[in-house]
Motif scaffolding. Structure first.
Motif, short mmCIF file in Angstrom:
data_model
loop_
_atom_site.label_atom_id
_atom_site.label_comp_id
_atom_site.label_asym_id
_atom_site.label_seq_id
_atom_site.Cartn_x
_atom_site.Cartn_y
_atom_site.Cartn_z
N ALA A 171 0.82 -1.21 0.00
CA ALA A 171 0.00 0.00 0.00
C ALA A 171 0.86 1.26 0.00
O ALA A 171 0.42 2.30 -0.50
N PHE A 172 2.07 1.16 0.56
CA PHE A 172 2.91 2.35 0.70
C PHE A 172 4.05 2.39 -0.31
O PHE A 172 5.04 3.11 -0.12
N ASP A 173 3.94 1.61 -1.38
CA ASP A 173 4.90 1.68 -2.50
C ASP A 173 6.33 1.38 -2.06
O ASP A 173 7.29 2.07 -2.48
N ALA A 220 5.00 9.41 2.50
CA ALA A 220 3.59 9.29 2.12
C ALA A 220 2.75 9.89 3.25
O ALA A 220 2.33 9.17 4.16
N ALA A 223 -0.19 8.08 4.61
CA ALA A 223 0.00 6.87 5.41
C ALA A 223 -0.17 7.12 6.90
O ALA A 223 -0.40 6.18 7.67
N SER A 226 -3.80 5.64 8.54
CA SER A 226 -3.93 4.33 7.88
C SER A 226 -4.26 3.25 8.89
O SER A 226 -4.10 3.44 10.11
N GLU A 257 -6.79 11.41 -1.53
CA GLU A 257 -5.84 10.33 -1.82
C GLU A 257 -6.25 9.10 -1.04
O GLU A 257 -6.75 9.22 0.10
N ARG A 259 -5.05 4.78 -0.42
CA ARG A 259 -4.21 3.60 -0.71
C ARG A 259 -4.96 2.37 -0.21
O ARG A 259 -5.46 2.36 0.93
N ARG A 271 -2.36 -4.92 -4.68
CA ARG A 271 -2.65 -3.48 -4.66
C ARG A 271 -3.95 -3.24 -5.44
O ARG A 271 -4.06 -3.59 -6.62
N ARG A 273 -5.64 -1.06 -7.24
CA ARG A 273 -5.54 0.20 -7.98
C ARG A 273 -6.85 0.57 -8.67
O ARG A 273 -7.13 1.76 -8.88
N GLU A 276 -8.77 2.29 -5.99
CA GLU A 276 -8.19 3.61 -5.70
C GLU A 276 -8.60 4.63 -6.76
O GLU A 276 -9.00 5.76 -6.44
N CYS A 280 -10.69 8.26 -5.98
CA CYS A 280 -10.02 9.57 -5.95
C CYS A 280 -10.89 10.66 -6.58
O CYS A 280 -11.36 10.54 -7.70
#
Length: 330
Positions: A171-173, A220, A223, A226, A257, A259, A271, A273, A276, A280
């Motif tokens: 989630a936090f890349d 982030a 985050a 979270s 934003e 995640r 993930r 996406r 997400e 957004c």
């Protein structure tokens, strides 16, 4: 257990060299998964290269404002670190949701990323398993598959990845750092785990002999708000049947934003996406959260006994994002 050699590395380059000299060896961190598999005969390395004493046990702030986590940091130390708890609380929660306190004291960040599936057929040498013996078959499809994958699986394997920590890192890349005989390298976690395809025995994109040296989390701000939520069949010391790492930034009722990463639904941390993108800029409402979850889960392919996971994950997304929205409103 098959007899094996044992060597303790004193530095990173030495560890890589030792494994390079014996391609059938394995790195040994906490050993909480590898040693169990060796006892079962699933893993049969010719030797172990102990990397636990390498100087990779620090958690440091990066110049960019993120964190760098050394590969031999234990899960307990990771979960207790004040900057992890402040900047990425879902990561600390995910780690604490996994295993027992004793195991977390032994398990390392690098080892956690490389742990193997807990599919019962994988660990049962009397049964076929494409992940253990390519081409032998996947009996889980017709057999016990209540806790198996609904996303990204193929007819060759429907096993899930067991990690809690990896879900939050996804989630936090997070970016995985490694060392090889040719020098250092980096892999975004999104590219670290390979799709199942027809080669489920090939699980990561790490080069042969690579030693994971650390994980970097980019800054982030989202985050900081979270949460990690894990659903399991008993209150503790159990693997997830579904989990969610979520972070949310809501302003004036709109999602700025978000995640989302799912656990226990695929061969890797998933993930979300599609969800997400659907959220957004839109309203932070339970209806919108449910619609976003539905968009992500539209690709789900279920088996007779694991279709419940679609509803489970949808409800997780709605409940956790609703809680985070309410926190933002206080």
């Amino acid at each position: 257990m098959k007899e094996f050699g044992y060597q303790r590395a004193v530095d990173v380059s030495g560890a890589v060299a030792l494994l390079g000299a014996d391609p059938d060896a394995r790195y040994l961190g906490g050993g909480t998964n590898l040693v169990d598999l060796m006892k079962a005969g699933v893993e049969r390395p010719a030797g172990l290269v102990d990397v636990r004493e390498l100087p990779l046990d620090e958690i440091e702030l990066t110049e960019a404002g993120g964190l760098r986590i050394g590969a031999t940091v234990t899960n307990s130390d990771l979960a207790a670190h004040p900057e992890v708890r402040r900047r990425y609380p879902a990561l600390a929660q995910a780690v604490l949701a996994g295993a027992s306190g004793q195991l977390r004291n032994m398990a390392t960040v690098g080892g956690n990323l490389l742990q193997r599936t807990r599919c019962g057929y994988f660990a049962d040498l009397t049964k076929p398993c494409n992940k253990r013996e390519p081409g032998s078959g996947c009996p889980a499809i017709e057999g016990e598959h209540r806790n198996h994958a609904i996303l990204g699986a193929t007819e060759h394997c429907v096993a899930t990845h067991p990690s809690d920590m990896g879900v939050a890192l996804s989630a936090f890349d997070a970016v995985v750092e490694y060392e090889t005989a040719d020098g250092p390298g980096r892999l975004p976690l999104a590219d670290f785990y390979l799709p199942v395809g027809d080669t489920p025995h090939l699980e990561t994109a790490l080069p042969p002999g690579a030693l994971i040296t650390g994980v970097t989390l980019p800054p982030a701000p989202v985050a900081a708000v979270s949460r990690y939520r894990k659903v399991r069949e008993r209150a503790s010391y159990a693997f997830a049947i579904g989990s969610l790492a979520a972070a949310l930034d809501v302003r004036d009722g709109l999602v700025r934003e978000v995640r989302l990463a799912f656990g226990a639904v695929a061969s890797r941390p998933w993930r979300a996406r599609e969800a997400e993108a659907a959220l957004c800029g839109g309203p932070a409402t339970a209806e919108a959260f449910a619609a976003a979850a539905d968009a992500e889960l539209a690709a789900a392919e279920t088996l007779p006994d694991n279709a419940y996971k679609v509803t489970l994950m949808r409800n997780l997304v709605v409940s956790v994002l609703t809680e985070l929205t309410e926190e933002a409103d206080r």
